[in-house]
Each structure stands twice: as structure tokens, then as C-alpha cells.
Scaffold this motif. Structure first.
Motif, mmCIF file in Angstrom:
data_model
loop_
_atom_site.group_PDB
_atom_site.id
_atom_site.type_symbol
_atom_site.label_atom_id
_atom_site.label_comp_id
_atom_site.label_asym_id
_atom_site.label_seq_id
_atom_site.Cartn_x
_atom_site.Cartn_y
_atom_site.Cartn_z
ATOM 1 N N PRO A 68 0.825 -1.215 0.000
ATOM 2 C CA PRO A 68 0.000 0.000 0.000
ATOM 3 C C PRO A 68 0.856 1.261 0.000
ATOM 4 C CG PRO A 68 -0.743 -1.541 1.688
ATOM 5 C CD PRO A 68 0.558 -2.063 1.170
ATOM 6 N N VAL A 69 0.314 2.305 -0.627
ATOM 7 C CA VAL A 69 0.949 3.623 -0.650
ATOM 8 C C VAL A 69 -0.052 4.619 -0.087
ATOM 9 C CG1 VAL A 69 1.908 5.458 -2.097
ATOM 10 C CG2 VAL A 69 2.360 3.048 -2.662
ATOM 11 N N VAL A 70 0.374 5.396 0.887
ATOM 12 C CA VAL A 70 -0.436 6.481 1.435
ATOM 13 C C VAL A 70 0.373 7.766 1.306
ATOM 14 C CG1 VAL A 70 -1.706 4.975 3.033
ATOM 15 C CG2 VAL A 70 0.390 6.094 3.797
ATOM 16 N N VAL A 71 -0.266 8.894 1.459
ATOM 17 C CA VAL A 71 0.447 10.168 1.357
ATOM 18 C C VAL A 71 0.435 10.884 2.698
ATOM 19 C CG1 VAL A 71 0.020 10.464 -1.114
ATOM 20 C CG2 VAL A 71 -1.564 11.432 0.513
ATOM 21 N N ASP A 72 1.521 11.586 2.951
ATOM 22 C CA ASP A 72 1.644 12.400 4.158
ATOM 23 C C ASP A 72 0.716 13.609 4.040
ATOM 24 O OD1 ASP A 72 2.605 13.295 6.603
ATOM 25 O OD2 ASP A 72 4.648 13.663 5.909
ATOM 26 N N THR A 73 0.398 14.221 5.158
ATOM 27 C CA THR A 73 -0.404 15.437 5.151
ATOM 28 C C THR A 73 0.417 16.586 4.574
ATOM 29 O OG1 THR A 73 0.338 16.183 7.324
ATOM 30 C CG2 THR A 73 -1.563 14.676 7.267
ATOM 31 N N MET A 74 -0.214 17.652 4.233
ATOM 32 C CA MET A 74 0.505 18.830 3.735
ATOM 33 C C MET A 74 1.280 19.517 4.868
ATOM 34 S SD MET A 74 0.279 18.728 0.571
ATOM 35 C CE MET A 74 1.102 20.268 0.195
ATOM 36 N N GLN A 75 0.983 19.164 6.111
ATOM 37 C CA GLN A 75 1.778 19.657 7.245
ATOM 38 C C GLN A 75 3.001 18.761 7.472
ATOM 39 O OE1 GLN A 75 -1.690 19.165 7.488
ATOM 40 N NE2 GLN A 75 -1.987 21.332 6.962
ATOM 41 N N ASN A 76 3.132 17.705 6.674
ATOM 42 C CA ASN A 76 4.282 16.793 6.697
ATOM 43 C C ASN A 76 4.482 16.117 8.054
ATOM 44 O OD1 ASN A 76 4.962 17.415 3.957
ATOM 45 N ND2 ASN A 76 5.718 19.373 4.729
ATOM 46 N N VAL A 77 3.388 15.699 8.658
ATOM 47 C CA VAL A 77 3.421 15.093 9.986
ATOM 48 C C VAL A 77 4.284 13.835 10.011
ATOM 49 C CG1 VAL A 77 2.014 14.023 11.785
ATOM 50 C CG2 VAL A 77 1.210 16.096 10.652
ATOM 51 N N SER A 78 4.075 12.919 9.074
ATOM 52 C CA SER A 78 4.868 11.682 9.062
ATOM 53 C C SER A 78 6.339 11.971 8.837
ATOM 54 C CB SER A 78 4.367 10.735 7.964
ATOM 55 O OG SER A 78 3.064 10.316 8.254
ATOM 56 N N SER A 79 6.618 12.857 7.927
ATOM 57 C CA SER A 79 8.007 13.213 7.638
ATOM 58 C C SER A 79 8.704 13.769 8.882
ATOM 59 C CB SER A 79 8.050 14.248 6.511
ATOM 60 O OG SER A 79 9.375 14.559 6.174
ATOM 61 N N GLN A 80 8.005 14.599 9.620
ATOM 62 C CA GLN A 80 8.585 15.180 10.842
ATOM 63 C C GLN A 80 8.730 14.139 11.952
ATOM 64 O OE1 GLN A 80 6.177 18.573 11.787
ATOM 65 N NE2 GLN A 80 6.634 19.583 9.853
ATOM 66 N N LEU A 81 7.722 13.313 12.142
ATOM 67 C CA LEU A 81 7.762 12.328 13.223
ATOM 68 C C LEU A 81 8.824 11.258 13.007
ATOM 69 C CD1 LEU A 81 3.962 11.796 13.956
ATOM 70 C CD2 LEU A 81 5.644 12.923 15.415
ATOM 71 N N TYR A 82 9.054 10.892 11.758
ATOM 72 C CA TYR A 82 9.978 9.801 11.470
ATOM 73 C C TYR A 82 11.265 10.258 10.782
ATOM 74 C CZ TYR A 82 6.218 6.742 12.845
ATOM 75 O OH TYR A 82 5.245 6.108 13.557
ATOM 76 N N ALA A 83 11.508 11.572 10.738
ATOM 77 C CA ALA A 83 12.723 12.109 10.106
ATOM 78 C C ALA A 83 12.938 11.453 8.744
ATOM 79 C CB ALA A 83 13.927 11.922 11.020
ATOM 80 N N ALA A 84 11.942 11.540 7.901
ATOM 81 C CA ALA A 84 11.900 10.744 6.680
ATOM 82 C C ALA A 84 12.635 11.345 5.486
ATOM 83 C CB ALA A 84 10.443 10.500 6.300
ATOM 84 N N LEU A 85 13.286 12.456 5.637
ATOM 85 C CA LEU A 85 13.993 13.015 4.489
ATOM 86 C C LEU A 85 15.412 12.498 4.448
ATOM 87 C CD1 LEU A 85 12.746 16.698 4.464
ATOM 88 C CD2 LEU A 85 12.147 14.893 2.878
ATOM 89 N N PRO A 86 15.965 12.055 3.343
ATOM 90 C CA PRO A 86 15.251 11.947 2.075
ATOM 91 C C PRO A 86 14.376 10.702 2.012
ATOM 92 C CG PRO A 86 17.501 11.248 1.779
ATOM 93 C CD PRO A 86 17.364 11.694 3.219
ATOM 94 N N GLU A 87 14.768 9.630 2.687
ATOM 95 C CA GLU A 87 13.927 8.437 2.751
ATOM 96 C C GLU A 87 14.434 7.588 3.903
ATOM 97 O OE1 GLU A 87 16.109 5.620 -0.462
ATOM 98 O OE2 GLU A 87 15.064 7.376 -1.211
ATOM 99 N N ARG A 88 13.565 6.824 4.457
ATOM 100 C CA ARG A 88 13.944 5.958 5.568
ATOM 101 C C ARG A 88 13.164 4.663 5.467
ATOM 102 N NH1 ARG A 88 17.268 9.318 5.728
ATOM 103 N NH2 ARG A 88 17.724 10.737 7.398
ATOM 104 N N LEU A 89 13.768 3.610 5.978
ATOM 105 C CA LEU A 89 13.113 2.325 6.075
ATOM 106 C C LEU A 89 13.062 1.972 7.548
ATOM 107 C CD1 LEU A 89 11.987 -0.271 4.748
ATOM 108 C CD2 LEU A 89 14.332 -1.144 4.753
ATOM 109 N N TYR A 90 11.869 1.747 8.070
ATOM 110 C CA TYR A 90 11.690 1.424 9.480
ATOM 111 C C TYR A 90 11.080 0.044 9.616
ATOM 112 C CZ TYR A 90 12.440 6.324 10.638
ATOM 113 O OH TYR A 90 12.985 7.564 10.798
ATOM 114 N N VAL A 91 11.453 -0.626 10.674
ATOM 115 C CA VAL A 91 10.832 -1.888 11.035
ATOM 116 C C VAL A 91 10.120 -1.663 12.356
ATOM 117 C CG1 VAL A 91 11.219 -4.290 11.670
ATOM 118 C CG2 VAL A 91 12.616 -3.232 9.872
#
Length: 97
Positions: A68-91
């Protein structure tokens, strides 16, 4: 970019889907053509609204990511919570990252 590594990600999904669930969260575009772009990258502009982000995510869906693919909010909540820039893989296992 993530798209350049998508085949590697697909192999992870194939190898571990029997023991793990996979999810892609499409976040803000790190290398937008109207920002800090790489040469030979997919032509995606900075997302001005959720529709732009959804449209960009469809480019990923067109490549059949096998999860599945979902999109982050325009406030970039997921990106901020998981430090996702540029990309991250979490288990995540038993509620722990």
C-alpha cells in the motif's frame, strides 16, 4: 531517489512479506524540479496542495510497489515524526521501532 531503488524495495517486500507488512508513505518531494532537483530525475514539482501530492504518488503506484501507498499530510506530519527526508526504512515490531 526512492524510485531509483524501487526494485530493491520490491525484493524486500517479496523476501519478507510472509513475516512483515509493508507500507510506503509518500512524503514531500525532496528533489522537486522547481527546487533542488537531480539531473535525470522524475519531473515532479513541489506539492502546493494535497492534490499535487496525490498526483505524484500515482507515479509511484504506476510502478507497482507491491504494498500500500499512502500520502503524508501537507503539514508533513509523518516526515517530521519519522525524520523521513530523504527516505527511511523502518521496522516496527510489537509497537517498537
Amino acid at each position: 531517489s526512492f524510485l531509483s531503488k524501487l526494485d530493491q524495495f520490491k525484493r524486500l517486500v517479496e523476501d519478507f512479506s510472509s513475516m512483515a507488512d509493508f507500507l510506503i508513505i509518500y512524503i514531500e518531494e525532496a528533489h522537486a524540479t522547481d527546487g533542488w532537483a537531480f539531473k535525470n530525475n522524475v519531473a515532479i514539482r513541489n506539492h502546493r496542495n494535497l492534490q499535487d501530492r496525490l498526483q505524484a504518488a500515482h507515479l509511484l503506484l504506476d510502478r507497482s510497489p507491491q504494498c500500500p501507498v499512502v500520502v503524508d499530510t501537507m503539514q508533513n506530519v509523518s516526515s517530521q515524526l519519522y525524520a523521513a527526508l530523504p527516505e527511511r526504512l523502518y521496522v516496527l515490531q510489537e509497537g517498537r521501532i
